[in-house]
Design a protein around this motif. Structure first.
Motif, mmCIF file in Angstrom:
data_model
loop_
_atom_site.group_PDB
_atom_site.id
_atom_site.type_symbol
_atom_site.label_atom_id
_atom_site.label_comp_id
_atom_site.label_asym_id
_atom_site.label_seq_id
_atom_site.Cartn_x
_atom_site.Cartn_y
_atom_site.Cartn_z
ATOM 1 N N GLN A 135 0.831 -1.216 0.000
ATOM 2 C CA GLN A 135 0.000 0.000 0.000
ATOM 3 C C GLN A 135 0.866 1.267 0.000
ATOM 4 O O GLN A 135 0.632 2.201 0.764
ATOM 5 N N ILE A 136 1.876 1.240 -0.868
ATOM 6 C CA ILE A 136 2.734 2.417 -1.000
ATOM 7 C C ILE A 136 2.593 3.009 -2.395
ATOM 8 O O ILE A 136 2.226 2.323 -3.350
ATOM 9 N N GLU A 137 2.859 4.291 -2.487
ATOM 10 C CA GLU A 137 2.958 4.963 -3.781
ATOM 11 C C GLU A 137 4.398 4.847 -4.278
ATOM 12 O O GLU A 137 5.350 5.046 -3.515
ATOM 13 N N LEU A 138 4.541 4.504 -5.544
ATOM 14 C CA LEU A 138 5.842 4.548 -6.205
ATOM 15 C C LEU A 138 5.674 5.382 -7.469
ATOM 16 O O LEU A 138 4.762 5.135 -8.260
ATOM 17 N N MET A 139 6.535 6.363 -7.630
ATOM 18 C CA MET A 139 6.522 7.178 -8.838
ATOM 19 C C MET A 139 7.915 7.166 -9.447
ATOM 20 O O MET A 139 8.907 7.316 -8.727
ATOM 21 N N VAL A 140 7.986 6.951 -10.754
ATOM 22 C CA VAL A 140 9.263 6.909 -11.458
ATOM 23 C C VAL A 140 9.672 8.331 -11.830
ATOM 24 O O VAL A 140 8.857 9.126 -12.297
ATOM 25 N N THR A 141 10.948 8.655 -11.627
ATOM 26 C CA THR A 141 11.431 10.011 -11.886
ATOM 27 C C THR A 141 11.626 10.228 -13.382
ATOM 28 O O THR A 141 12.428 9.558 -14.022
ATOM 29 N N LEU A 142 10.884 11.170 -13.912
ATOM 30 C CA LEU A 142 10.996 11.569 -15.312
ATOM 31 C C LEU A 142 10.798 13.079 -15.361
ATOM 32 O O LEU A 142 9.687 13.575 -15.556
ATOM 33 N N GLN A 143 11.909 13.815 -15.151
ATOM 34 C CA GLN A 143 11.826 15.258 -14.979
ATOM 35 C C GLN A 143 11.221 15.977 -16.172
ATOM 36 O O GLN A 143 10.636 17.048 -16.018
#
Length: 330
Positions: A115-123
């Motif tokens: 139940q975690i948020e993961l966001m991939v870094t794409l500036q």
């Protein structure tokens, strides 16, 4: 409320993007750092003046941050995400999301279960130059041709773990190429056919097996087609995406986007030469808003299954010598 953040992995990407972004953020504060190399850790601690750890689990247990920025070698990413999910710590992860489709599917389930948020870094997604492209594409009629290029020269393209396909998952396609692939998927979605050719021969006897140069051909059911050149050997450093339509074209380069008429004359132009630093901070602030329930996570595990499928189709097509439909990889 300021979110408490830690950075795991203190290599080039953390120093150039994530640490400056955190220090400039209005919604997060740096509370700890982690690196497996004690010497690197000591050097950064002296500058940053925050607690440092050589073991991820110890950082998570002692500091209990709200989220971590993960900038570790590709093969180490899954273990770090697993450790975070077990403790309910959210993750802002340096690309790529995963080194294969099975790993991507596994990571997506780990995030759901924890139940975690993961966001991939794409500036680039937080730079107005890139976000304005969709509107400009609407003004060039029917797009039918894509010409993409992302290249730079390094004397040793197989240096370190990036040259080892077992650790990196691939070479220029999965690493630097991830940015250009993301733009293609953002603007046009998954293509229906992909075929790639690539080499590991820029440095004869270089001793690496992850591709240094690749050409990818792709096509859509809408008759849009094109090619992408990726290389960490080819000079000069170039980042461009040229999309040609029936009424003109859009030319995207780093810090600039132009809409051209059929004769190549510039009709309109947007520039933003100082975007990278602010884009890093904007990305971190956006992630904090995701955690606060104010924004949707538009760069999460479900979205990046498509990236994993595109990349896997490149490698599969090379082996088979045939076009591959990326959707079949899922």
């Amino acid at each position: 409320m300021m979110r408490r953040a830690a950075v795991i992995g203190l290599g080039h990407q953390a120093l150039e993007d994530h640490l400056p972004g955190l220090l400039a953020s209005g919604r997060a504060e740096l509370v700890a750092v982690c690196d497996s190399d004690p010497d690197t850790l000591r050097q950064r601690q002296d500058v940053l003046q925050v607690p440092g750890f050589v073991r991820v689990g110890e950082l998570l247990d002692v500091v209990a941050p709200d989220f971590v920025v993960v900038a570790v070698p590709h093969h180490a990413g899954r273990e770090v995400v697993q450790a975070c999910a077990t403790r309910g710590v959210h993750v802002l992860k340096e690309k790529p999301f995963a080194t294969s489709v099975p790993e991507a599917q596994d990571l997506a389930e780990i995030c759901r279960s924890g139940q975690i948020e993961l966001m991939v870094t794409l500036q680039r997604r937080f730079n107005p130059i890139y976000s304005s492209v969709a509107g400009l594409l609407d003004q060039i009629g029917t797009p039918f041709l894509i010409d993409g290029r992302y290249t730079f020269h390094t004397d040793d393209p197989g240096s370190g773990w990036r040259g080892d396909i077992r650790q990196a998952g691939g070479g220029c396609i999965i690493d630097m190429g991830y940015h250009l692939i993301d733009l293609l998927l953002w603007y046009f979605g998954l293509p229906s056919r992909v075929i790639a050719q690539f080499s590991t021969t820029a440095v004869p006897g270089g001793g690496y097996d992850a591709e240094d140069t690749a050409v990818i051909q792709l096509g859509y059911d809408t008759d849009l087609y094109g090619s992408v050149l990726l290389s960490r050997w080819v000079a000069p450093k170039t980042e461009r995406l040229h999309v040609v339509g029936t009424r003109g074209s859009v030319l995207l380069t780093k810090g600039r986007v132009q809409r051209l008429d059929l004769g190549g004359a510039v009709v309109e132009e947007l520039t933003r030469p100082h975007a990278p630093a602010s884009a890093s901070a904007a990305q971190i602030d956006y992630f904090c808003r995701v955690l606060d329930g104010e924004r949707p996570n538009t760069s999460g595990p479900d979205q990046h299954l498509a990236h994993a499928a595109f990349i896997a189709s490149c490698y599969r097509s090379k082996e088979a010598g045939l076009y591959v439909d990326p959707k079949e990889m899922l």
